[in-house]
Design a protein around this motif. Structure first.
Motif, PDB file in Angstrom:
ATOM      1  N   SER A   5       0.901  -1.232   0.090  1.00 53.66           N
ATOM      2  CA  SER A   5       0.030   0.032   0.059  1.00 53.66           C
ATOM      3  C   SER A   5       0.774   1.344  -0.008  1.00 53.66           C
ATOM      4  O   SER A   5       0.501   2.288  -0.787  1.00 53.66           O
ATOM      5  CB  SER A   5      -1.138   0.251   1.207  1.00 53.66           C
ATOM      6  N   LEU A   6       1.935   1.310   0.707  1.00 56.68           N
ATOM      7  CA  LEU A   6       2.977   2.234   0.948  1.00 56.68           C
ATOM      8  C   LEU A   6       3.393   2.560  -0.561  1.00 56.68           C
ATOM      9  O   LEU A   6       3.614   3.779  -1.110  1.00 56.68           O
ATOM     10  CB  LEU A   6       3.672   2.371   2.013  1.00 56.68           C
ATOM     11  N   ALA A   7       3.810   1.415  -1.272  1.00 56.55           N
ATOM     12  CA  ALA A   7       4.493   1.473  -2.423  1.00 56.55           C
ATOM     13  C   ALA A   7       3.300   2.316  -3.480  1.00 56.55           C
ATOM     14  O   ALA A   7       3.974   2.906  -4.442  1.00 56.55           O
ATOM     15  CB  ALA A   7       4.840   0.111  -2.930  1.00 56.55           C
ATOM     16  N   ALA A   8       2.314   1.526  -3.278  1.00 51.18           N
ATOM     17  CA  ALA A   8       1.180   2.369  -4.221  1.00 51.18           C
ATOM     18  C   ALA A   8       0.968   3.606  -4.212  1.00 51.18           C
ATOM     19  O   ALA A   8       0.773   4.336  -5.108  1.00 51.18           O
ATOM     20  CB  ALA A   8      -0.045   1.333  -3.903  1.00 51.18           C
ATOM     21  N   VAL A   9       0.932   4.087  -2.879  1.00 51.31           N
ATOM     22  CA  VAL A   9       0.664   5.561  -2.712  1.00 51.31           C
ATOM     23  C   VAL A   9       1.962   6.391  -3.265  1.00 51.31           C
ATOM     24  O   VAL A   9       1.680   7.436  -3.763  1.00 51.31           O
ATOM     25  CB  VAL A   9       0.385   5.715  -1.168  1.00 51.31           C
ATOM     26  N   ALA A  10       3.132   5.827  -2.832  1.00 51.03           N
ATOM     27  CA  ALA A  10       4.166   6.468  -3.474  1.00 51.03           C
ATOM     28  C   ALA A  10       4.225   6.717  -5.057  1.00 51.03           C
ATOM     29  O   ALA A  10       4.617   7.661  -5.514  1.00 51.03           O
ATOM     30  CB  ALA A  10       5.520   5.761  -2.941  1.00 51.03           C
ATOM     31  N   ALA A  11       3.888   5.583  -5.729  1.00 53.78           N
ATOM     32  CA  ALA A  11       3.869   5.611  -7.005  1.00 53.78           C
ATOM     33  C   ALA A  11       2.651   6.273  -7.723  1.00 53.78           C
ATOM     34  O   ALA A  11       2.708   7.022  -8.707  1.00 53.78           O
ATOM     35  CB  ALA A  11       3.737   4.122  -7.752  1.00 53.78           C
ATOM     36  N   ILE A  12       1.579   6.433  -6.816  1.00 55.16           N
ATOM     37  CA  ILE A  12       0.498   7.213  -7.346  1.00 55.16           C
ATOM     38  C   ILE A  12       0.730   8.777  -7.278  1.00 55.16           C
ATOM     39  O   ILE A  12       0.415   9.550  -8.020  1.00 55.16           O
ATOM     40  CB  ILE A  12      -0.848   6.780  -6.783  1.00 55.16           C
ATOM     41  N   VAL A  13       1.604   9.158  -6.146  1.00 54.20           N
ATOM     42  CA  VAL A  13       1.676  10.499  -5.812  1.00 54.20           C
ATOM     43  C   VAL A  13       2.632  10.764  -6.470  1.00 54.20           C
ATOM     44  O   VAL A  13       2.842  12.002  -6.868  1.00 54.20           O
ATOM     45  CB  VAL A  13       1.766  10.758  -4.229  1.00 54.20           C
ATOM     46  N   LEU A  14       3.915  10.158  -6.576  1.00 54.68           N
ATOM     47  CA  LEU A  14       5.087  10.806  -7.125  1.00 54.68           C
ATOM     48  C   LEU A  14       5.172  10.663  -8.610  1.00 54.68           C
ATOM     49  O   LEU A  14       6.046  11.443  -9.178  1.00 54.68           O
ATOM     50  CB  LEU A  14       6.290  10.157  -6.513  1.00 54.68           C
ATOM     51  N   MET A  15       4.313   9.645  -9.127  1.00 51.39           N
ATOM     52  CA  MET A  15       4.354   9.426 -10.607  1.00 51.39           C
ATOM     53  C   MET A  15       3.002   9.249 -11.251  1.00 51.39           C
ATOM     54  O   MET A  15       2.364   8.115 -11.422  1.00 51.39           O
ATOM     55  CB  MET A  15       4.990   8.275 -11.052  1.00 51.39           C
ATOM     56  N   PRO A  16       2.319  10.612 -11.030  1.00 52.08           N
ATOM     57  CA  PRO A  16       0.594  10.517 -11.244  1.00 52.08           C
ATOM     58  C   PRO A  16       0.405  10.202 -12.800  1.00 52.08           C
ATOM     59  O   PRO A  16       1.140  10.344 -13.548  1.00 52.08           O
ATOM     60  CB  PRO A  16       0.134  11.675 -10.762  1.00 52.08           C
ATOM     61  N   ALA A  17      -0.773   9.425 -13.135  1.00 49.25           N
ATOM     62  CA  ALA A  17      -0.972   9.171 -14.378  1.00 49.25           C
ATOM     63  C   ALA A  17      -1.428  10.449 -15.070  1.00 49.25           C
ATOM     64  O   ALA A  17      -1.861  11.553 -14.378  1.00 49.25           O
ATOM     65  CB  ALA A  17      -2.224   8.365 -14.224  1.00 49.25           C
TER      66      ALA A  17
END
Length: 278
Positions: free
Chosen positions: A222-234
């Motif tokens: 979940s932390l990795a998913a949040v980091a990917a969503i926030v730092l590399m947004p679609a």
């Protein structure tokens, strides 16, 4: 199986971030499939009763955007100069409302999963000591709402059996027995807390909540998913600019697939249990 409440809180936070930040329809559809697959192995005998609310919240933004927005180039039809609803009705506005409605539907689905899998008592038990009493009060207040509705329904049925009216005009006659029933339940809760020594000494735990490997995997994912969503947004989807959404990036797809860890751990646990009994 995922049991620790902090693991479910981390998963719900990541799922909500994906629902509101990644508005690409492909990613929304993938997230909905992930949530459904997480809900199925953990539902047990319980049913998701909030699906009607989710569908209503998904449809309302489409209607409002389609009826009130006059932007877009893909005109479906045009109404005469009528106040508010007059003018061109565009497909762009309908798709924009559908994107918003899908985000609301995903939000209801996430809270439905949390409501099914997470016990309020476990969530209150992990609160820090200064917030424990406040959390207990909030949990009891939330538990009062459905029981109050059930009491109101019982009172209405009792009045109907006596041949009395149970419509909106009889609301004043319903308030007194409903108030008395609620006060009686509140006194029972207070006596129960007093019998358990609530607030008299340091808090103890009858059932500890140990961390397991699946819990840790869910938190890390979940932390990795949040980091990917926030730092590399679609890339944001805007139907007014481009009617067809772009293909989602690989990192966005992987971020949402990380949210399927609870479903994967549940499947592995069932396979191990079946192999043990074979």
């Amino acid at each position: 199986m995922i049991r620790h409440p902090l693991a479910w809180c981390a998963w719900a936070t990541a799922a909500l971030a994906a629902a509101f930040i990644d508005r690409n329809p492909f990613l929304q559809a993938l997230l909905l499939l992930v949530i459904i697959n997480v809900f199925i192995p953990y539902r047990g005998q319980r049913r998701l009763r909030s699906w009607k609310l989710g569908l209503a919240l998904a449809v309302v933004p489409i209607l409002f955007s389609f009826a009130l927005s006059r932007f877009g180039t893909h005109v479906l039809f045009t109404l005469p100069a009528i106040p508010i609803i007059g003018g061109p009705w565009t497909l762009d506005a309908a798709l924009f409302g559908a994107s918003t409605g899908a985000a609301l539907l995903l939000t209801v689905a996430v809270f439905g999963v949390v409501q099914t899998t997470l016990r309020s008592a476990d969530l209150v038990a992990i609160l820090p000591r200064p917030f424990y009493r406040t959390g207990t009060t909030v949990a009891l207040a939330l538990a009062f709402a459905p029981k109050t509705v059930a009491s109101l329904q019982s009172i209405r049925e009792a009045r109907q059996l006596r041949g009395q009216r149970a419509g909106w005009r009889s609301a004043p006659q319903l308030l007194v027995p409903l108030l008395l029933t609620t006060l009686e339940r509140a006194l029972q809760y207070g006596e129960s807390l007093d019998a358990r020594g609530f607030g008299s000494r340091r808090r103890s735990r009858y059932r500890p909540l140990p961390w397991t490997i699946p819990d840790v995997l869910v938190v890390v994912g979940s932390l990795a998913a949040v980091a990917a969503i926030v730092l590399m947004p679609a890339q944001p989807y805007n139907p007014y600019v481009n009617l067809l959404p772009n293909a989602p990036a690989v990192d966005s797809v992987l971020a949402i697939l990380l949210l399927a860890i609870p479903a994967i751990t549940a499947s592995v646990s069932r396979m191990d249990h079946a192999a043990h009994h074979a």
